[in-house]
Design an enzyme around this catalytic site. Structure first.
Site, PDB file in Angstrom:
ATOM      1  N   LYS A   1     -81.227 -43.236 -61.670  1.00 56.48           N
ATOM      2  CA  LYS A   1     -80.205 -42.697 -60.751  1.00 56.48           C
ATOM      3  C   LYS A   1     -80.630 -42.954 -59.296  1.00 56.48           C
ATOM      4  O   LYS A   1     -81.248 -43.979 -59.017  1.00 56.48           O
ATOM      5  CB  LYS A   1     -79.961 -41.210 -61.029  1.00 56.48           C
ATOM      6  CG  LYS A   1     -79.682 -40.934 -62.500  1.00 56.48           C
ATOM      7  CD  LYS A   1     -79.100 -39.585 -62.721  1.00 56.48           C
ATOM      8  CE  LYS A   1     -78.996 -39.322 -64.210  1.00 56.48           C
ATOM      9  NZ  LYS A   1     -78.198 -38.161 -64.528  1.00 56.48           N
TER      10      LYS A   1
ATOM     11  N   GLY B   1     -78.500 -33.507 -67.470  1.00 55.42           N
ATOM     12  CA  GLY B   1     -79.269 -32.791 -66.456  1.00 55.42           C
ATOM     13  C   GLY B   1     -79.245 -31.278 -66.595  1.00 55.42           C
ATOM     14  O   GLY B   1     -79.668 -30.568 -65.686  1.00 55.42           O
TER      15      GLY B   1
ATOM     16  N   GLU C   1     -72.857 -39.784 -74.004  1.00 57.81           N
ATOM     17  CA  GLU C   1     -73.478 -38.790 -73.139  1.00 57.81           C
ATOM     18  C   GLU C   1     -72.495 -37.651 -72.878  1.00 57.81           C
ATOM     19  O   GLU C   1     -71.616 -37.783 -72.014  1.00 57.81           O
ATOM     20  CB  GLU C   1     -73.864 -39.422 -71.798  1.00 57.81           C
ATOM     21  CG  GLU C   1     -74.840 -40.573 -71.901  1.00 57.81           C
ATOM     22  CD  GLU C   1     -75.609 -40.765 -70.605  1.00 57.81           C
ATOM     23  OE1 GLU C   1     -76.839 -40.773 -70.661  1.00 57.81           O
ATOM     24  OE2 GLU C   1     -74.973 -40.874 -69.540  1.00 57.81           O
TER      25      GLU C   1
ATOM     26  N   HIS D   1     -70.818 -44.646 -66.257  1.00 59.44           N
ATOM     27  CA  HIS D   1     -71.578 -43.393 -66.347  1.00 59.44           C
ATOM     28  C   HIS D   1     -70.690 -42.254 -65.849  1.00 59.44           C
ATOM     29  O   HIS D   1     -69.896 -42.427 -64.924  1.00 59.44           O
ATOM     30  CB  HIS D   1     -72.850 -43.501 -65.502  1.00 59.44           C
ATOM     31  CG  HIS D   1     -73.799 -42.364 -65.734  1.00 59.44           C
ATOM     32  ND1 HIS D   1     -73.604 -41.119 -65.169  1.00 59.44           N
ATOM     33  CD2 HIS D   1     -74.923 -42.272 -66.488  1.00 59.44           C
ATOM     34  CE1 HIS D   1     -74.587 -40.318 -65.573  1.00 59.44           C
ATOM     35  NE2 HIS D   1     -75.390 -40.986 -66.371  1.00 59.44           N
TER      36      HIS D   1
ATOM     37  N   GLU E   1     -71.242 -39.870 -63.984  1.00 58.47           N
ATOM     38  CA  GLU E   1     -71.362 -39.572 -62.550  1.00 58.47           C
ATOM     39  C   GLU E   1     -70.526 -40.545 -61.726  1.00 58.47           C
ATOM     40  O   GLU E   1     -70.004 -40.193 -60.677  1.00 58.47           O
ATOM     41  CB  GLU E   1     -72.849 -39.583 -62.143  1.00 58.47           C
ATOM     42  CG  GLU E   1     -73.555 -38.342 -62.678  1.00 58.47           C
ATOM     43  CD  GLU E   1     -75.043 -38.475 -62.897  1.00 58.47           C
ATOM     44  OE1 GLU E   1     -75.657 -39.463 -62.459  1.00 58.47           O
ATOM     45  OE2 GLU E   1     -75.614 -37.561 -63.552  1.00 58.47           O
TER      46      GLU E   1
ATOM     47  N   ASN F   1     -82.532 -44.283 -66.862  1.00 61.81           N
ATOM     48  CA  ASN F   1     -81.591 -44.339 -65.741  1.00 61.81           C
ATOM     49  C   ASN F   1     -82.206 -43.531 -64.598  1.00 61.81           C
ATOM     50  O   ASN F   1     -82.187 -42.308 -64.623  1.00 61.81           O
ATOM     51  CB  ASN F   1     -80.247 -43.732 -66.191  1.00 61.81           C
ATOM     52  CG  ASN F   1     -79.268 -43.600 -65.045  1.00 61.81           C
ATOM     53  OD1 ASN F   1     -79.482 -44.150 -63.964  1.00 61.81           O
ATOM     54  ND2 ASN F   1     -78.179 -42.871 -65.286  1.00 61.81           N
TER      55      ASN F   1
ATOM     56  N   SER G   1     -80.088 -34.848 -71.414  1.00 65.30           N
ATOM     57  CA  SER G   1     -81.234 -33.929 -71.570  1.00 65.30           C
ATOM     58  C   SER G   1     -82.177 -34.324 -72.695  1.00 65.30           C
ATOM     59  O   SER G   1     -82.730 -33.454 -73.379  1.00 65.30           O
ATOM     60  CB  SER G   1     -80.746 -32.483 -71.743  1.00 65.30           C
ATOM     61  OG  SER G   1     -80.126 -32.041 -70.551  1.00 65.30           O
TER      62      SER G   1
HETATM   63  C1  PEP Z   1     -78.003 -39.605 -67.684  1.00 69.12           C
HETATM   64  O1  PEP Z   1     -77.470 -39.213 -66.665  1.00 69.12           O
HETATM   65  O2  PEP Z   1     -77.801 -40.767 -68.090  1.00 69.12           O
HETATM   66  C2  PEP Z   1     -78.857 -38.672 -68.385  1.00 69.12           C
HETATM   67  C3  PEP Z   1     -78.954 -38.812 -69.664  1.00 69.12           C
HETATM   68  O3  PEP Z   1     -79.474 -37.681 -67.644  1.00 69.12           O
HETATM   69  P1  PEP Z   1     -80.507 -36.566 -68.177  1.00 69.12           P
HETATM   70  O4  PEP Z   1     -81.402 -37.221 -69.166  1.00 69.12           O
HETATM   71  O5  PEP Z   1     -81.221 -36.125 -66.946  1.00 69.12           O
HETATM   72  O6  PEP Z   1     -79.674 -35.498 -68.791  1.00 69.12           O
END
Ligand code: PEP
Length: 249
Positions: free
Chosen positions: A11, A173, A167, A97, A99, A9, A211
């Site tokens: 983003k 992040g 998630e 997601h 976000e 992703n 992460s």
């Molecule tokens: C995400 O936002 O889908 C995600 C997993 O981000 P990160 O790997 O940066 O934590």
């Protein structure tokens, strides 16, 4: 068992040249792998989808988007409809997601409608769920995930038309991850809740996201009921994303 899926992703990152270079690099590596044993998916921002489609053409790397509107077309300024994404070669669309849930106040019902639009357009939704830190601290992780599955997973889907990404919001992040025991518990719960919704829940791919890095991927990718990863930050560097993909074998 579902085939492993490693999804990136991107983003709101990458200008065109960077996106093309990243996609090309992944395409070359994936095409050279005679038996990859996993699917590789990149989800660039909307303006890069067409250029990335050309960069990965013929490599076997799949293309996805990060969101879509629930409608087919019409007066929705700034939105993008699922058929437009299918038309560009997308096979998957991330919906719900955290976000989007936070920044755009998306609720489960809207996520379910988006997932249905994705399926109508012939693609597979990657439906994201996960608890906030507050909910985790309150011991509500399993209840929240069960509620999000009930509300965000549209009826009538099957393993061919559904991927789930767990998630934890507090892991995205931040460099923090749940223990493998916690991941196993939540993924088992998700599988059980899916069996109320789809006839072949055992074949639905359930990704872990939050992460995931080269240093922790191997451990996370071998937790029971983890069928791959949704990767944010680490999907922006070809070496890191590739290393994560290799860990899923
Ligand atoms: C995400 O936002 O889908 C995600 C997993 O981000 P990160 O790997 O940066 O934590």
């Amino acid at each position: 068992m579902p085939r492993k899926l490693i999804a990136g992703n991107w983003k709101m990152n990458c200008l065109k040249a960077e996106g093309i270079a990243l996609a090309r690099e992944l395409g070359v590596r994936y095409a050279q792998d005679s038996d990859p044993e996993y699917d590789l998916l990149v989800c660039p921002p909307f303006p890069l989808i067409d250029a990335v489609a050309q960069a990965i053409a013929g490599s076997g790397v799949m293309l996805g988007a990060q969101d879509c509107h629930p409608g087919e077309k019409g007066a929705h300024t700034g939105d993008v409809a699922a058929p437009m994404l299918a038309d560009l070669g997308c096979t998957h669309v991330i919906v719900g997601h955290s976000e989007r849930r936070q920044d755009h106040k998306e609720l489960d019902l809207e996520v379910a409608e988006k997932a249905k639009a994705v399926v109508r357009a012939g693609m597979t939704p990657i439906i994201c769920i996960g608890e906030t830190e507050e909910q985790r601290d309150a011991g509500e992780t399993l209840t929240v995930c069960a509620r999000q599955i009930a509300g965000s997973v549209a009826d009538g889907l099957s393993s061919d038309t559904l991927v789930i990404a767990y998630e934890p919001v507090w892991a995205i992040g931040t460099g923090r991850t749940p223990t493998t025991a916690d991941v196993a518990e939540v993924h088992a719960l998700i599988r059980a809740e899916l069996s109320r919704k789809v006839t072949d829940a055992e074949n639905v791919a359930i990704l872990y996201g939050g992460s995931v890095k080269p240093g922790n991927a191997e451990e996370l990718m071998h937790v029971p009921n983890v069928d791959g990863a949704l990767v944010g930050g680490a999907s922006l560097a070809a070496d890191d994303f590739w290393s994560i993909a290799q860990s899923s074998r």
